[in-house]
Scaffold this active site. Structure first.
Site, short mmCIF file in Angstrom:
data_model
loop_
_atom_site.label_atom_id
_atom_site.label_comp_id
_atom_site.label_asym_id
_atom_site.label_seq_id
_atom_site.Cartn_x
_atom_site.Cartn_y
_atom_site.Cartn_z
N CYS A 113 0.81 -1.22 0.00
CA CYS A 113 0.00 0.00 0.00
C CYS A 113 0.84 1.27 0.00
O CYS A 113 0.33 2.34 -0.29
CB CYS A 113 -0.94 0.01 1.19
SG CYS A 113 -2.06 -1.38 1.17
N HIS A 245 -4.00 7.17 2.98
CA HIS A 245 -4.28 5.85 2.44
C HIS A 245 -5.69 5.43 2.84
O HIS A 245 -6.10 5.62 3.99
CB HIS A 245 -3.26 4.85 2.99
CG HIS A 245 -3.47 3.45 2.54
ND1 HIS A 245 -3.79 3.14 1.24
CD2 HIS A 245 -3.41 2.27 3.21
CE1 HIS A 245 -3.92 1.83 1.12
NE2 HIS A 245 -3.70 1.27 2.30
N ASN A 275 -10.03 -0.60 -0.33
CA ASN A 275 -8.57 -0.47 -0.23
C ASN A 275 -7.94 -0.91 -1.55
O ASN A 275 -7.85 -2.09 -1.84
CB ASN A 275 -8.05 -1.31 0.93
CG ASN A 275 -6.55 -1.18 1.13
OD1 ASN A 275 -5.84 -0.63 0.29
ND2 ASN A 275 -6.07 -1.69 2.25
N1 ACO Z 1 -18.16 -9.64 8.50
C1 ACO Z 1 -18.59 -9.96 9.73
N2 ACO Z 1 -17.78 -10.29 10.75
C2 ACO Z 1 -16.46 -10.27 10.50
C3 ACO Z 1 -15.93 -9.95 9.24
C4 ACO Z 1 -16.84 -9.63 8.21
N3 ACO Z 1 -16.45 -9.30 6.97
N4 ACO Z 1 -14.59 -10.03 9.30
C5 ACO Z 1 -14.27 -10.37 10.55
N5 ACO Z 1 -15.40 -10.52 11.29
C6 ACO Z 1 -15.53 -10.90 12.69
C7 ACO Z 1 -14.32 -11.62 13.22
O1 ACO Z 1 -14.41 -13.00 12.94
C8 ACO Z 1 -14.42 -11.33 14.69
O2 ACO Z 1 -15.39 -12.20 15.27
P1 ACO Z 1 -15.19 -12.81 16.75
O3 ACO Z 1 -15.15 -11.61 17.66
O4 ACO Z 1 -16.39 -13.66 16.90
O5 ACO Z 1 -13.87 -13.54 16.69
C9 ACO Z 1 -14.99 -9.91 14.75
O6 ACO Z 1 -15.60 -9.69 13.46
C10 ACO Z 1 -13.96 -8.84 15.01
O7 ACO Z 1 -12.86 -9.08 14.14
P2 ACO Z 1 -11.60 -8.10 14.14
O8 ACO Z 1 -10.62 -8.58 13.12
O9 ACO Z 1 -11.11 -7.91 15.54
O10 ACO Z 1 -12.31 -6.75 13.64
P3 ACO Z 1 -11.72 -5.29 13.55
O11 ACO Z 1 -12.58 -4.34 14.25
O12 ACO Z 1 -10.24 -5.23 13.85
O13 ACO Z 1 -11.90 -4.95 11.98
C11 ACO Z 1 -10.55 -4.85 10.00
C12 ACO Z 1 -11.26 -5.74 11.02
C13 ACO Z 1 -11.61 -4.02 9.28
C14 ACO Z 1 -9.80 -5.73 9.03
C15 ACO Z 1 -9.58 -3.89 10.72
O14 ACO Z 1 -8.81 -4.60 11.66
C16 ACO Z 1 -8.64 -3.16 9.77
O15 ACO Z 1 -9.03 -2.30 9.02
N6 ACO Z 1 -7.36 -3.46 9.86
C17 ACO Z 1 -6.31 -2.72 9.10
C18 ACO Z 1 -6.30 -3.04 7.64
C19 ACO Z 1 -5.19 -2.26 6.99
O16 ACO Z 1 -4.98 -1.08 7.24
N7 ACO Z 1 -4.36 -2.89 6.19
C20 ACO Z 1 -3.14 -2.20 5.73
C21 ACO Z 1 -3.05 -1.99 4.33
S1 ACO Z 1 -3.46 -3.39 3.37
C22 ACO Z 1 -2.10 -3.78 2.34
O17 ACO Z 1 -0.99 -3.42 2.58
C23 ACO Z 1 -2.37 -4.68 1.17
#
Ligand code: ACO
Length: 318
Positions: A113, A245, A275
């Site tokens: 990214c 980003h 993204n």
């Molecule tokens: N729909 C429903 N539930 C979901 C989904 C979904 N699509 N995805 C995950 N969940 C569930 C999980 O299983 C978990 O359930 P549990 O509590 O029963 O175990 C719950 O939701 C919470 O999951 P988390 O991963 O803790 O959710 P979080 O609030 O952290 O959000 C997300 C996830 C959106 C991915 C976030 O962590 C994020 O944006 N992270 C950063 C991403 C990023 O910036 N990447 C960098 C660049 S990418 C690159 O370089 C290619």
């Protein structure tokens, strides 16, 4: 002293749109979960056979038209992507052929990214030292090709698109500073674990420990925006626009808070684009230039964070 300045911007999104409601039919998720956790509502996905360089060519031609530069005049191409058309030739050279600027140095770099930030920083140095006069900087991706569409943890996040800027020399800044970082200690939190020299033994798909990536992204982006302000002797609140980003609206809000910037001064496209990795910052920049929000003379801070981890920023007098 020579600076580089952004002479033109461009972008391109493939025609096909996948909404959160479409994704509800593909994986166990809801529109509400995706919107509240990420800010994403829809994303664009490349058609069968449509490649990263196809998207980049549209964006590049737009940036060149905006700058009033003919494609054959380009003398440097830096292309950020993690989803290249081929192992080689690199995407920069594939694009060079299409633009007809034969002989110009052209390359791609794979810093996820942060790919556009790295490409921009390198191109800026070449323009500043007088070795390039029409430098095309690209961020373009077809992340849909390395997304596991059965994995709800990543399928709801990633998308396709391209952005471009054309840099030219200028007596006045221009790009004021760029700041790049990486830390390979975090490799296991975000990666695509398949590749040429490992033999494509494992699945060609993005793996991510989202919650950990989230926390580190907020910290590192906070540090790099402070570093950028300090390097230029600026106080928080000095910026006209933050062009971040577009990974997650909550990460964007955290960085805006750190800069004491109201969200009206932050360019947000994550709801429409998802993204798009290396494409996300130049795409957001071009959207805001074309809709008239970002104007000549304004002070912009661009930043991105991605797999590696790699991250970076640029301070630009537009
Ligand atoms: N729909 C429903 N539930 C979901 C989904 C979904 N699509 N995805 C995950 N969940 C569930 C999980 O299983 C978990 O359930 P549990 O509590 O029963 O175990 C719950 O939701 C919470 O999951 P988390 O991963 O803790 O959710 P979080 O609030 O952290 O959000 C997300 C996830 C959106 C991915 C976030 O962590 C994020 O944006 N992270 C950063 C991403 C990023 O910036 N990447 C960098 C660049 S990418 C690159 O370089 C290619």
């Amino acid at each position: 002293m020579i600076y580089s300045r952004v002479a033109g911007t461009g972008s391109y999104l493939p025609k096909k749109i996948i909404t959160n409601h479409d994704l509800e039919k593909m994986v166990d998720t809801t529109d509400e979960w995706i919107r509240t956790r990420t800010g994403i509502e829809r994303r664009h996905i490349a058609a069968d056979g449509e490649t990263t360089v196809d998207l980049a060519e549209h964006a590049a031609r737009q940036a060149l038209a905006a700058a009033g530069v003919a494609p054959a005049e380009v003398d440097f191409i830096a292309f950020g992507t993690t989803t290249p058309d081929l192992v080689f030739p690199n995407c920069g050279t594939l694009l060079q052929k299409r633009l007809g600027c034969r002989g110009a140095p052209a390359f791609s770099l794979e810093t996820a990214c942060a790919g556009f930030m790295y490409a921009l920083s390198i191109a800026d140095k070449y323009v500043r030292c007088g070795e390039a006069r029409r430098a095309l900087v690209i961020g373009a991706e077809t992340l849909s090709r390395i997304t596991d569409w059965n994995d709800r943890g990543t399928a709801v996040l990633f998308a396709d698109g391209a952005g471009a800027v054309l840099l030219e020399p200028s007596a006045a800044p221009g790009i004021l500073s760029t700041h790049l970082h990486s830390d390979g200690e975090y490799k296991d939190l975000l990666y695509c674990g398949s590749g040429v020299s490992t033999g494509f033994g494992s699945k060609l798909a993005i793996s991510m420990v989202g919650s950990e990536v989230f926390k580190i992204a907020v910290t590192k982006l906070g540090q790099v925006v402070d570093e950028t302000l300090a390097a230029n002797g600026l106080e928080r609140g000095a910026l006209d626009w933050l062009v971040p980003h577009q990974a997650n609206i909550r990460i964007i809000q955290a960085t805006a808070r750190k800069l004491e910037m109201p969200m009206e001064r932050v360019i947000v496209t994550v709801q429409d684009h998802g993204n798009t990795s290396a494409a996300s910052v130049p795409l957001a920049l071009d959207v805001a230039v074309r809709d008239g929000r970002i104007r000549r003379g304004e002070l912009l801070l661009l930043e991105a964070f991605g797999g590696g981890f790699t991250w970076g920023s640029a301070l630009i007098r537009f």
